[in-house]
Design an enzyme around this catalytic site. Sequence first.
Site, PDB file in Angstrom:
ATOM      1  N   ASP A  71      -3.526  11.438 -44.746  1.00  0.00           N
ATOM      2  CA  ASP A  71      -4.820  11.258 -44.080  1.00  0.00           C
ATOM      3  C   ASP A  71      -5.632  10.253 -44.899  1.00  0.00           C
ATOM      4  O   ASP A  71      -6.134  10.572 -45.978  1.00  0.00           O
ATOM      5  CB  ASP A  71      -5.570  12.586 -43.977  1.00  0.00           C
ATOM      6  CG  ASP A  71      -4.974  13.544 -42.946  1.00  0.00           C
ATOM      7  OD1 ASP A  71      -3.751  13.451 -42.689  1.00  0.00           O
ATOM      8  OD2 ASP A  71      -5.708  14.399 -42.423  1.00  0.00           O
TER       9      ASP A  71
ATOM     10  N   LYS B 118      -8.601  10.080 -36.728  1.00  0.00           N
ATOM     11  CA  LYS B 118      -9.284  11.305 -37.129  1.00  0.00           C
ATOM     12  C   LYS B 118     -10.769  11.006 -37.304  1.00  0.00           C
ATOM     13  O   LYS B 118     -11.149   9.954 -37.832  1.00  0.00           O
ATOM     14  CB  LYS B 118      -8.663  11.806 -38.437  1.00  0.00           C
ATOM     15  CG  LYS B 118      -9.332  13.009 -39.086  1.00  0.00           C
ATOM     16  CD  LYS B 118      -8.567  13.408 -40.348  1.00  0.00           C
ATOM     17  CE  LYS B 118      -9.303  14.468 -41.162  1.00  0.00           C
ATOM     18  NZ  LYS B 118      -8.556  14.850 -42.383  1.00  0.00           N
TER      19      LYS B 118
ATOM     20  N   LYS C  29      -7.391  13.761 -34.173  1.00  0.00           N
ATOM     21  CA  LYS C  29      -7.740  14.894 -35.028  1.00  0.00           C
ATOM     22  C   LYS C  29      -9.249  14.938 -35.242  1.00  0.00           C
ATOM     23  O   LYS C  29      -9.789  14.137 -36.006  1.00  0.00           O
ATOM     24  CB  LYS C  29      -7.019  14.785 -36.374  1.00  0.00           C
ATOM     25  CG  LYS C  29      -7.342  15.932 -37.347  1.00  0.00           C
ATOM     26  CD  LYS C  29      -6.527  15.811 -38.629  1.00  0.00           C
ATOM     27  CE  LYS C  29      -6.943  16.844 -39.676  1.00  0.00           C
ATOM     28  NZ  LYS C  29      -6.128  16.747 -40.914  1.00  0.00           N
TER      29      LYS C  29
END
Length: 258
Positions: free
Chosen positions: A102, A166, A198
């Site tokens: 991430d 995300k 996300k």
Amino acid sequence: MDLSSLKAVAAAAFACLDLTELGDSATEEATLSLVERAINDHGSAAAVCIWPRFVAAARKKLGENSPVRIATVVNFPSGDLPVDKVVAETAGAVADGADEIDLVIPWKAFVAGDEKAVREMIRAVRAAAPAPVTLKTILETGEIKDPALIARASDIALEEQADFIKTSTGKVAVNATLESARIMLEAIRRSDRKAGFKPAGGIRTVEDARAYFALCDEILGPGWVAPANFRFGASGLLGDIIATLEDRSKLAGQGEAY
């Protein structure tokens, strides 16, 4: 998924959950406790999202064939590190057993007009974490703020082969919102490629989860939501998921909601 059934929503939310421990004072013990909570009588979370320094211990605990994936964060939370340092973080995490990276994009540079910095960062990290490692790009939408810029950041991340976009680190005042989610999901639809979404930060109830699932159904169609395409970045959500599945009052949220 039957969105009229809270139990069905709760079960789907658990399957799509990145159970997260990214507190500033996180310890290996707390991280491994989180790993233990990722599998229970109701199934397994999609992943645990943890600091890079704990990836090797989590991999040892989970083994190689666990249904729970290991995600970690790089350039986190500021987005300000130089590319070479972020690449080194990424390579180390992958070597230690991370399945997913991430990455916080350099959003401050982006807001200042430097799209090249974003492209170079994503491209370099993608090279350091090639498939089958999953690359999620954190846009920090609550700091970008401008809907047009959120859309542009989403487009750039997808053009540079991010697997997921995300919303947030969970470390700023405004994190995931349905408004930013709509912009990002529309970018995925517009990209015409397989990519995931996300939302992270501040998602604490099954009702919250239902709202995001409904938005995905609206924009990308019923049946799109699955762990391969959609994740919640949260830990506070776990208590309400389990309480809903077990027909009892809400449990105290566990961990921090990222």
